[in-house]
Design an enzyme around this catalytic site. Structure first.
Site, PDB file in Angstrom:
ATOM      1  N   THR A  19       0.833  -1.208   0.000  1.00  0.00           N
ATOM      2  CA  THR A  19       0.000   0.000   0.000  1.00  0.00           C
ATOM      3  C   THR A  19       0.867   1.258   0.000  1.00  0.00           C
ATOM      4  O   THR A  19       0.529   2.262  -0.595  1.00  0.00           O
ATOM      5  CB  THR A  19      -0.920   0.031   1.247  1.00  0.00           C
ATOM      6  N   ARG A  23       7.926  -2.590   2.534  1.00  0.00           N
ATOM      7  CA  ARG A  23       8.065  -2.703   3.987  1.00  0.00           C
ATOM      8  C   ARG A  23       8.445  -4.108   4.363  1.00  0.00           C
ATOM      9  O   ARG A  23       7.775  -5.058   3.973  1.00  0.00           O
ATOM     10  CB  ARG A  23       6.754  -2.358   4.671  1.00  0.00           C
ATOM     11  N   SER A 118       6.185   3.958   8.601  1.00  0.00           N
ATOM     12  CA  SER A 118       5.021   4.651   9.156  1.00  0.00           C
ATOM     13  C   SER A 118       4.806   4.354  10.636  1.00  0.00           C
ATOM     14  O   SER A 118       5.679   4.600  11.451  1.00  0.00           O
ATOM     15  CB  SER A 118       3.801   4.284   8.316  1.00  0.00           C
ATOM     16  N   HIS A 119       3.667   3.778  10.963  1.00  0.00           N
ATOM     17  CA  HIS A 119       3.289   3.547  12.358  1.00  0.00           C
ATOM     18  C   HIS A 119       3.789   2.204  12.871  1.00  0.00           C
ATOM     19  O   HIS A 119       3.529   1.850  14.011  1.00  0.00           O
ATOM     20  CB  HIS A 119       1.773   3.603  12.449  1.00  0.00           C
ATOM     21  N   LYS A 131      10.231   4.133   0.224  1.00  0.00           N
ATOM     22  CA  LYS A 131       9.337   4.379  -0.904  1.00  0.00           C
ATOM     23  C   LYS A 131       9.836   5.541  -1.741  1.00  0.00           C
ATOM     24  O   LYS A 131      10.586   6.400  -1.274  1.00  0.00           O
ATOM     25  CB  LYS A 131       7.908   4.603  -0.434  1.00  0.00           C
ATOM     26  N   ASP A 283       2.029   9.921  13.869  1.00  0.00           N
ATOM     27  CA  ASP A 283       2.660   8.600  13.852  1.00  0.00           C
ATOM     28  C   ASP A 283       4.157   8.662  13.573  1.00  0.00           C
ATOM     29  O   ASP A 283       4.756   9.741  13.555  1.00  0.00           O
ATOM     30  CB  ASP A 283       1.966   7.702  12.826  1.00  0.00           C
ATOM     31  N   ASP A 285       6.143   8.525  11.005  1.00  0.00           N
ATOM     32  CA  ASP A 285       6.692   9.400   9.961  1.00  0.00           C
ATOM     33  C   ASP A 285       5.908  10.696   9.797  1.00  0.00           C
ATOM     34  O   ASP A 285       6.158  11.450   8.841  1.00  0.00           O
ATOM     35  CB  ASP A 285       6.776   8.646   8.629  1.00  0.00           C
ATOM     36  N   ASP A 287       2.685  11.447   9.094  1.00  0.00           N
ATOM     37  CA  ASP A 287       1.610  11.717   8.140  1.00  0.00           C
ATOM     38  C   ASP A 287       0.213  11.439   8.707  1.00  0.00           C
ATOM     39  O   ASP A 287      -0.777  11.885   8.158  1.00  0.00           O
ATOM     40  CB  ASP A 287       1.833  11.003   6.802  1.00  0.00           C
ATOM     41  N   ARG A 288       0.152  10.693   9.821  1.00  0.00           N
ATOM     42  CA  ARG A 288      -1.169  10.405  10.390  1.00  0.00           C
ATOM     43  C   ARG A 288      -1.518  11.367  11.520  1.00  0.00           C
ATOM     44  O   ARG A 288      -0.610  11.978  12.097  1.00  0.00           O
ATOM     45  CB  ARG A 288      -1.197   8.993  10.961  1.00  0.00           C
ATOM     46  N   THR A 350      -7.873   2.177  -1.169  1.00  0.00           N
ATOM     47  CA  THR A 350      -7.046   2.499  -0.010  1.00  0.00           C
ATOM     48  C   THR A 350      -5.610   2.815  -0.434  1.00  0.00           C
ATOM     49  O   THR A 350      -5.043   2.124  -1.278  1.00  0.00           O
ATOM     50  CB  THR A 350      -7.051   1.290   0.947  1.00  0.00           C
ATOM     51  N   GLU A 369      -8.451   9.384   4.740  1.00  0.00           N
ATOM     52  CA  GLU A 369      -8.711   7.965   4.937  1.00  0.00           C
ATOM     53  C   GLU A 369      -9.121   7.737   6.383  1.00  0.00           C
ATOM     54  O   GLU A 369      -8.696   8.463   7.286  1.00  0.00           O
ATOM     55  CB  GLU A 369      -7.457   7.145   4.645  1.00  0.00           C
ATOM     56  N   GLU A 370      -9.868   6.657   6.588  1.00  0.00           N
ATOM     57  CA  GLU A 370     -10.306   6.320   7.943  1.00  0.00           C
ATOM     58  C   GLU A 370      -9.128   5.985   8.847  1.00  0.00           C
ATOM     59  O   GLU A 370      -9.251   5.999  10.068  1.00  0.00           O
ATOM     60  CB  GLU A 370     -11.292   5.147   7.922  1.00  0.00           C
ATOM     61  N   SER A 371      -7.988   5.656   8.251  1.00  0.00           N
ATOM     62  CA  SER A 371      -6.825   5.187   8.995  1.00  0.00           C
ATOM     63  C   SER A 371      -5.994   6.368   9.514  1.00  0.00           C
ATOM     64  O   SER A 371      -4.782   6.360   9.416  1.00  0.00           O
ATOM     65  CB  SER A 371      -5.985   4.285   8.105  1.00  0.00           C
ATOM     66  N   LYS A 382      -0.526  12.504   3.095  1.00  0.00           N
ATOM     67  CA  LYS A 382      -1.342  12.927   4.216  1.00  0.00           C
ATOM     68  C   LYS A 382      -0.420  13.622   5.203  1.00  0.00           C
ATOM     69  O   LYS A 382       0.792  13.447   5.144  1.00  0.00           O
ATOM     70  CB  LYS A 382      -2.077  11.749   4.847  1.00  0.00           C
TER      71      LYS A 382
END
Ligand code: G1P
Ligand code: ZN
Length: 549
Positions: A19, A23, A118-119, A131, A283, A285, A287-288, A350, A369-371, A382
């Protein structure tokens, strides 16, 4: 002068990005040539036909997790050997994902390599990731990702400069052979962009007025330096407003995932009679984001809808928004706002990469996104702190508590009750059989009744990009019920162990008298139906989810 070495190598075969980039466990990346193969595959798949990387700039940086340092040294030496003109690196190899996106765009770079999982947890036994983002600052498209993977399966050699360690500890210029290395302050450009978008004056008044209290949890991850700089130094929040503000290579052994389960201190500080007025977290990195009010949790889906409805309160969006987009499993709350504003709302698979074309084409301004991901056309990722600043701007202008603002929103649009149930580390073949079995039954579900619920349609979500016509199939199984409720099943594409089954459940409630329920209760019948339809226990052996958000 450095010497360019050509190293013979063999493909690994498992370098298929998910996604969000490639990773794997740190140990996988530490195998000889593993990282090098993937980086060379990125370069080979993106190298311009005429002139190669001559005159081109590459941005590099990461979330500071374990192996960030070592990987960056390798990438910089490989960039030099692949003839890049210039590398821009964050000091100490640090760049949050949204800051990397900002810097790629601002300096008109060819693209960037971002190091992050990420998280996911960090450390020698935990996760690492890499990435590539293109010139628009956004994640590589599906097509480019596929080309990188294809290249990784036929790679025979890579190029690397034979040189000493590059010092990334100080801002300033260095030289590696013919390539210039510019080490920059990781925060400055990003902070300048935020200042253009939001009303810093009003936010400063709010934060220094004496009655409003903010708590931001950086989770020992990348946003620490950004939050100290922007929230405390620039906007005047008192010292101590930022929790866990020092980035650590293993995130202090914690899970840098901004949700209620992983932010106990923040939960405590935003609960009870002496609760802070506003709480937020970001999070690994950066972005969340998670948004909290005093004794109040804002779901990411609601947050997106709220920002869309209130966008014009922020200077950067004063003239209104062109359109919005959400990932398919994100609740339909934002659709209702778009409808009332008379602007388009797009539903994408997603993953942030699907927003890129819509943003580039000017079809949307906000997306999410919901995440725990929200963002806009200011970058192509994000952006956690952006969402925090947007909320602060909104709170400064409206002068009401978070909970009141959200409740008023529900009164106007109805409440989209929402929950996501994750079944983690399920055996991959069991998860596959569950999905395949249900996929085979979709056709027969329409019209079936279960108690109060009737299935209107059921399908496997497919997406045709409205800008370039590219198609993405099998992006999640959707059970759409009469009245707008939905149950969605998909497998995670970011895990590094087995499979994670995600089940997304939502239902719309228009009656304000019924807006104060626990989502698990409000959605109980649908949750039960979600178990039965996919026979989750039968396939996975799990009677209940590992994580509920
Ligand atoms: C998860 C989220 C998705 C997000 C991605 C990267 O992917 O669900 O929304 O874009 O992380 O942050 P998944 O593991 O579900 O494939
Ligand atoms: Zn992230």
């Amino acid at each position: 002068m450095s010497v360019r070495k050509t190293i013979a190598t063999h493909p690994f075969g498992d370098q298929k990005p998910g996604t969000s980039g490639l990773r794997k466990k740190v140990r996988v990346f530490q195998q000889a040539n593993y990282l090098e193969n993937f980086v060379q595959s990125i370069f080979d798949a993106t190298r311009p036909g005429n002139g190669g990387f001559a005159g081109k700039t590459l941005v590099v940086g990461g979330d500071g997790r374990f192996y960030n340092d070592e990987a960056l040294q390798t990438i910089i030496k490989m960039a030099a050997a692949n003839d890049f003109e210039r590398v821009i690196a964050g000091r100490d190899g640090l760049l949050s994902t949204p800051a990397a996106s900002c810097i790629i765009r601002k300096y008109r770079a060819f693209g960037g390599i971002i190091l992050s999982a990420s998280h996911n947890p960090g450390g020698p036994d935990a996760d690492f990731g890499i990435k590539f983002n293109g010139a628009n600052g956004g994640p590589a498209s599906e097509e480019l990702t596929a080309a990188i993977f294809a290249q990784s399966r036929r790679i025979e050699q890579y190029y690397i400069a034979d040189s000493a360690r590059v010092d990334l500890g100080r801002v300033g210029d260095r030289q590696l052979g013919g390539m210039q290395i510019e080490v920059i302050d990781p925060v400055a450009d990003y902070a300048a962009l935020m200042e253009q978008l939001f009303d810093f004056e009003r936010i400063r008044e709010l934060l220094t007025g004496g009655s409003f209290r903010l708590q931001f949890d950086a989770m020992n991850a990348i946003t620490g330096p950004y939050a100290h700089d922007i929230l405390e130094q620039t906007l005047g929040a008192p010292p101590g407003s930022v929790l866990r503000g020092q980035p650590l290579p293993d995130f202090g052994g914690e899970h840098p995932d901004p949700n209620p389960a992983h932010t106990p201190e923040l939960q405590r500080l935003t609960s009870g009679r002496d609760a802070a007025d506003f709480g937020a977290a970001s999070d690994g990195d950066g972005d969340r984001n998670m948004i909290l009010g005093a004794n109040f949790y804002v779901t990411p889906s609601d947050s997106l809808a709220l920002l869309a409805a209130n966008a014009t309160l922020a200077p950067g969006y004063r003239d209104g928004i062109a359109g919005v987009a959400r990932s398919m499993p994100t609740s339909q709350a934002v659709d209702r706002v778009a409808k009332s504003l008379g602007i388009p709302c797009f539903e994408t698979p997603t993953g942030w990469k699907f927003f890129g074309n819509l943003l580039d084409a000017g079809k949307i301004t906000l997306c999410g996104e919901e995440s725990f991901g929200t963002g806009s056309d200011h970058v192509r990722e994000k952006d956690g702190l952006w969402a925090v600043l947007f909320w602060l701007n909104l709170l400064a202008v409206r002068g009401e508590p978070v909970a009141d603002i959200v409740r008023r929103h529900w009164q106007q649009y109805g409440r989209d009750y929402y929950t996501r149930h994750d079944y983690e580390a399920v055996a991959s073949d069991a998860a596959q059989s569950l999905v395949e079995t249900l996929r085979g039954q979709l056709g027969a579900l329409a019209g079936q009744r279960f108690g109060n619920h009737e299935i209107e349609t059921a399908d496997d979500f497919g997406y045709t990009d409205p800008v370039d016509g590219s198609q993405s199939r099998q992006q999640g199984l959707r059970i759409l019920l009469r009245g707008g409720a939905r149950i969605i099943y998909r497998l995670s594409g970011t895990g590094t162990e087995g499979a994670t089954l995600r089940v997304y459940i939502e239902g719309h409630e228009t009656d304000p008298a019924r807006h104060n329920q626990d989502p698990q209760n409000a959605l109980a019948e649908l949750i039960d139906l979600s178990h039965r339809l996919a026979r989750i226990e039968h396939f996975t052996g799990r009677g209940s989810p590992d994580v509920v958000t």
